[in-house]
Design an enzyme around this catalytic site. Structure first.
Site, PDB file in Angstrom:
ATOM      1  N   ALA A 240       0.855  -1.190   0.000  1.00  0.00           N
ATOM      2  CA  ALA A 240       0.000   0.000   0.000  1.00  0.00           C
ATOM      3  C   ALA A 240       0.891   1.241   0.000  1.00  0.00           C
ATOM      4  O   ALA A 240       2.106   1.150   0.205  1.00  0.00           O
ATOM      5  CB  ALA A 240      -0.906   0.002   1.225  1.00  0.00           C
ATOM      6  N   LYS A 241       0.310   2.373  -0.241  1.00  0.00           N
ATOM      7  CA  LYS A 241       1.033   3.651  -0.144  1.00  0.00           C
ATOM      8  C   LYS A 241       0.009   4.767  -0.022  1.00  0.00           C
ATOM      9  O   LYS A 241      -1.115   4.626  -0.507  1.00  0.00           O
ATOM     10  CB  LYS A 241       1.889   3.883  -1.405  1.00  0.00           C
ATOM     11  CG  LYS A 241       3.037   4.827  -1.188  1.00  0.00           C
ATOM     12  CD  LYS A 241       4.196   4.121  -0.514  1.00  0.00           C
ATOM     13  CE  LYS A 241       5.396   5.002  -0.328  1.00  0.00           C
ATOM     14  NZ  LYS A 241       6.523   4.207   0.205  1.00  0.00           N
ATOM     15  N   GLY A 242       0.430   5.869   0.588  1.00  0.00           N
ATOM     16  CA  GLY A 242      -0.470   7.002   0.705  1.00  0.00           C
ATOM     17  C   GLY A 242       0.291   8.292   0.494  1.00  0.00           C
ATOM     18  O   GLY A 242       1.529   8.316   0.522  1.00  0.00           O
TER      19      GLY A 242
END
Ligand code: NAD
Length: 431
Positions: free
Chosen positions: A105-107
């Site tokens: 994931a990444k944000g």
């Protein structure tokens, strides 16, 4: 002109590697290339002067096949949907390669943290966490620090999540926290430490002529922040000779080996390595092209590209940063017999110790630094062994085709994709 859309780069590299994974069904290829979920949110925040600004945030869960999503949150003006999507995919392959029970994931939030006060950053962070709701959580998706976010940001994320989930052990919702709030010893140094461990094990295994170990070898590190600064120090402690380092202002060189304590002192006092006594100042461009054995880009993406790959003189390029070597540069370096150790292997030490932090939080434990570092070494050495074995196997097959040499990056990706594909089929396509 080399095309540098980060999403296309990740997808092209995936396609190349997927072609070596036997029996990978077309439908699974499509599934692994697309993110499972993209959250794009827009929210208003009251600024210190009473005005209101609207911010754009993202959180992308690329895959949760191996476990909850895991990946950093970055605050930067250049944050785009494509960048976050590409970095989320990289996290899937990184976690899979190191055998962590996490997906990718990444944000990010598109903003300029240098122009924001601490209060504004806190309000932006809290509002972002509320927007994400239950799409983050200890067993769904676990953020961590990245560019311009740190343990303070992680403390705010924890605190906000805690407000909405009272009465539960929520520490594992985020890693990279302050030690007093459940952070792990060794997390701060983990990525730099992992970088050096990966290089040592790789050289042990590969027996490259004139580069059998780091001892006495000339090392150049671009970037003197968390990853580059620690890696430079640990290369030195391992017996290498660190002859050049740099930051955003420029680089410093000392052919006899830099006095890293002096470089650190100068950086603390002047906020740059440039001007350290008894060193020669060079530009970042020139630093990358200098004579050395091991080159470690540990700052930004795409710094080794079609324009300068022919100039690189190192025997080994070590991707401590995310995506510092572009696809065209990869091809040029590969053709010139220069090994490139890929980011998903080299900088996996950070997420590995994040995994230790998460495990400690869930078990309400606090491990000593020695245990953390020993377990990190085991994970890193295992991952290098897997990649080298895969690389040898793939090149035995490819040797029948003289035009096809397999890079270490492709071998690493093949190992990661094989694991995710295997587990997808073990779980069974639902329903
Ligand atoms: P940092 O902010 O601590 O350090 C970045 C360094 O790069 C600083 O010294 C800065 O001056 C330098 N820099 C900035 N612009 C530059 C330029 N144009 N030329 C040369 N140097 C420049 O960041 P960090 O945590 O060390 O991360 C560095 C890289 O490693 C990033 O690509 C990050 O995504 C990646 N990474 C970090 C971790 C981690 O645990 N910190 C984990 C995985 C990957």
């Amino acid at each position: 002109m080399e095309e540098l859309d980060p999403l296309n780069i990740v997808r092209d590299r995936f396609d190349e590697a997927a072609s070596f994974v036997p029996g990978l069904k077309r439908g699974l290829v499509d599934f692994f290339k697309a993110p499972k979920r993209i959250i794009s949110c827009c929210f208003p925040v009251e600024m210190d002067d009473g005005s209101v600004q609207t911010f754009q945030g993202y959180r992308v869960l690329h895959s949760n096949i191996l476990g909850p999503g895991k990946g950093g949150v970055r605050y930067h003006p250049n944050v785009t949907r494509h960048e976050v999507m590409s970095l989320a995919a990289l996290m899937t392959w990184k976690c899979a390669l190191v055998n962590l029970p996490f997906g990718g994931a990444k944000g990010g939030i598109t903003c300029n943290p240098k122009e924001l006060s601490e209060g504004e950053l806190r309000r932006i962070t809290r509002r972002y966490v509320v927007e994400l709701g239950d799409d983050i959580g200890p067993h769904t998706d676990i953020p961590a620090p990245d560019l311009y976010t740190d343990e303070q940001t992680m403390a705010w994320i924890f605190d906000t999540y805690q407000v909405f989930h009272p009465g539960e052990n929520n520490r594992a919702v985020v890693t990279g926290k302050p030690i007093e709030l459940g952070g792990s010893l060794g997390r701060l140094e983990a990525t730099g430490r992992g970088t050096v461990l990966v290089v040592q094990r790789f050289l042990d295994r590969m027996k490259i002529v004139d580069l059998k170990s780091v001892v006495g070898k000339r090392v150049i590190v671009q970037g003197f922040g968390n990853v580059g600064g620690i890696a430079a120090q640990l290369f030195h402690e391992a017996g290498a000779c660190v002859i050049g380092v740099s930051d955003s202002i420029g680089g410093v060189v000392q052919e006899e080996g830099l006095d890293l304590a002096a470089v650190n002192l100068h950086k603390e006092a002047e906020d740059t390595v440039v001007g350290t006594p008894d060193t020669l100042t060079v530009s970042n461009e020139d630093l990358l092209a200098m004579e050395c054995d091991i080159l470690v880009p540990a700052a930004l993406g795409e710094v080794v590209n079609a324009n300068n790959a022919e100039l690189i003189k190192a025997k080994l390029v070590v991707e401590a940063a995310n995506e510092p070597v572009t696809p065209e540069a990869d091809a040029i370096l590969n053709a010139r017999g220069i090994y490139v150790l890929p980011d998903i292997l080299v900088n996996a030490g950070g997420v590995s110790v994040s995994y230790f932090e998460w495990s400690q939080n869930l078990a309400n434990e606090h491990w000593g630094a020695e245990r953390v570092n020993r377990q990190l070494e085991e994970l890193m050495f295992d991952a290098v062994d897997r990649v080298v074995d895969q690389w040898i196997k793939l090149n035995e097959v490819a040797s029948e085709d003289p035009d096809r040499t397999i890079s270490i990056r492709t071998a690493a990706l093949v190992s990661a994709i094989e694991r995710v594909a295997r587990v997808t089929l073990q779980r069974g396509i639902w329903p």
